[in-house]
Design a protein around this motif. Structure first.
Motif, PDB file in Angstrom:
ATOM      1  N   MET A   1       8.834 -48.052   1.778  1.00 56.69           N
ATOM      2  CA  MET A   1       8.451 -49.347   1.396  1.00 56.69           C
ATOM      3  C   MET A   1       8.676 -49.731  -0.098  1.00 56.69           C
ATOM      4  O   MET A   1       8.992 -50.697  -0.606  1.00 56.69           O
ATOM      5  CB  MET A   1       6.609 -49.272   1.380  1.00 56.69           C
ATOM      6  CG  MET A   1       6.065 -50.391   0.708  1.00 56.69           C
ATOM      7  SD  MET A   1       6.147 -51.999   1.716  1.00 56.69           S
ATOM      8  CE  MET A   1       4.857 -51.602   3.028  1.00 56.69           C
TER       9      MET A   1
ATOM     10  N   ARG B   1       4.237 -40.000   6.240  1.00 57.52           N
ATOM     11  CA  ARG B   1       3.494 -40.864   5.549  1.00 57.52           C
ATOM     12  C   ARG B   1       4.298 -41.128   4.135  1.00 57.52           C
ATOM     13  O   ARG B   1       4.419 -42.181   3.565  1.00 57.52           O
ATOM     14  CB  ARG B   1       2.250 -40.140   4.994  1.00 57.52           C
ATOM     15  CG  ARG B   1       1.071 -40.223   6.347  1.00 57.52           C
ATOM     16  CD  ARG B   1       0.026 -39.553   5.920  1.00 57.52           C
ATOM     17  NE  ARG B   1      -0.972 -40.195   4.876  1.00 57.52           N
ATOM     18  CZ  ARG B   1      -2.069 -39.817   4.405  1.00 57.52           C
ATOM     19  NH1 ARG B   1      -2.646 -38.903   4.883  1.00 57.52           N
ATOM     20  NH2 ARG B   1      -2.778 -40.382   3.420  1.00 57.52           N
TER      21      ARG B   1
ATOM     22  N   LEU C   1       3.578 -50.635   6.215  1.00 60.93           N
ATOM     23  CA  LEU C   1       3.399 -49.118   6.354  1.00 60.93           C
ATOM     24  C   LEU C   1       3.134 -48.641   7.780  1.00 60.93           C
ATOM     25  O   LEU C   1       3.682 -47.525   8.072  1.00 60.93           O
ATOM     26  CB  LEU C   1       2.442 -48.832   5.202  1.00 60.93           C
ATOM     27  CG  LEU C   1       2.813 -48.721   3.800  1.00 60.93           C
ATOM     28  CD1 LEU C   1       1.590 -48.481   3.021  1.00 60.93           C
ATOM     29  CD2 LEU C   1       3.739 -47.565   3.535  1.00 60.93           C
TER      30      LEU C   1
ATOM     31  N   HIS D   1       1.503 -55.206   3.257  1.00 58.97           N
ATOM     32  CA  HIS D   1       1.840 -53.952   3.040  1.00 58.97           C
ATOM     33  C   HIS D   1       1.227 -53.031   4.025  1.00 58.97           C
ATOM     34  O   HIS D   1       1.997 -52.185   4.484  1.00 58.97           O
ATOM     35  CB  HIS D   1       1.514 -53.664   1.670  1.00 58.97           C
ATOM     36  CG  HIS D   1       2.544 -54.471   0.621  1.00 58.97           C
ATOM     37  ND1 HIS D   1       2.122 -54.359  -0.503  1.00 58.97           N
ATOM     38  CD2 HIS D   1       3.786 -54.968   0.823  1.00 58.97           C
ATOM     39  CE1 HIS D   1       3.345 -55.038  -1.382  1.00 58.97           C
ATOM     40  NE2 HIS D   1       4.118 -55.572  -0.129  1.00 58.97           N
TER      41      HIS D   1
ATOM     42  N   ALA E   1       7.357 -43.120   4.549  1.00 59.94           N
ATOM     43  CA  ALA E   1       6.929 -44.572   4.640  1.00 59.94           C
ATOM     44  C   ALA E   1       6.886 -45.316   3.393  1.00 59.94           C
ATOM     45  O   ALA E   1       7.256 -46.221   3.218  1.00 59.94           O
ATOM     46  CB  ALA E   1       5.769 -44.619   5.682  1.00 59.94           C
ATOM     47  N   ALA E   2       6.067 -44.345   2.597  1.00 62.84           N
ATOM     48  CA  ALA E   2       5.972 -44.928   1.210  1.00 62.84           C
ATOM     49  C   ALA E   2       7.139 -45.055   0.448  1.00 62.84           C
ATOM     50  O   ALA E   2       7.331 -46.208  -0.410  1.00 62.84           O
ATOM     51  CB  ALA E   2       4.847 -44.304   0.439  1.00 62.84           C
TER      52      ALA E   2
END
Length: 206
Positions: free
Chosen positions: A158, A151, A128, A124, A154-155
């Motif tokens: 994911m 950020r 990321l 992960h 990206a989270a």
């Protein structure tokens, strides 16, 4: 040279066998005896390559990161809009989670074990980082909405990857109020559905 090649094949076989066992039963329930049987090697051959179960687990995690990291690099280096690279990365990772037992096991082990925040062994963290860099490039080339928090984006992406894989394994008919069981959708199909909802939040209309 032939002896070295045999040793490398045996090691690779053990990593894949361990991945299959970890993927099926998890780290705690996996035993070296079952892994050696699965690999069709003796316990002595296993202990020659890996002194402990934890060493095998780390090897599986490293292999999962190497495999998925190489696939993400291909997506990142493909010519075209950077945001498309982000989308391609998600389909690539979901495909690996569906088809590659080592990648699945690496992800499971990262959840079950105390794993360093090192992209070489923590899938992960690896993913990321790749998503974050691709989203930064997408912001720079105008294929992502300006001012987006890379950020957080990206989270979110994911979460889409993990969610698609989870939904493919979940019978959600009752949760969705469906009286009859609906055909089970693949993770790739769920990913497409989720991108339809998420993409307008991250990228300008095509």
């Amino acid at each position: 040279m032939a002896k070295q090649e045999r040793a490398e094949r045996t090691r690779a076989n053990l990593i894949r066998a361990a991945a299959a066992v970890f993927d099926e039963v998890g780290y705690e329930r996996a035993t070296l005896a079952v892994i050696s049987d699965h690999a069709q090697v003796t316990k002595g051959a296993l202990s020659f390559h890996f002194a402990a179960k934890s060493d095998l687990a780390r090897a599986v995690q490293a292999e999962a990161c190497a495999t998925s990291g190489a696939a993400l690099k291909v997506c990142a280096e493909r010519p075209g809009p950077a945001f498309q690279a982000v989308v391609d990365m998600t389909y690539t990772l979901v495909g690996l989670l569906e088809s590659d037992v080592v990648t699945r096991a690496g992800v499971r082990l990262a959840r079950e074990l105390e794993t360093p925040e090192d992209p070489a062994v923590h899938c992960h963290v690896n993913w990321l980082g790749s998503l974050f860099q691709a989203l930064r490039r997408a912001e720079a080339d105008g294929t992502a909405l300006p001012g987006a928090d890379a950020r957080s984006a990206a989270a979110l992406v994911m979460s889409v990857i993990v969610g698609a894989e989870t939904m493919a394994r979940t019978r959600a008919d009752r949760a969705f109020g469906e009286a009859r069981p609906a055909p089970r959708e693949t993770a790739q199909e769920w990913l497409g559905r989720m991108w339809h909802v998420v993409r307008p939040v991250l990228a300008p209309a095509a």
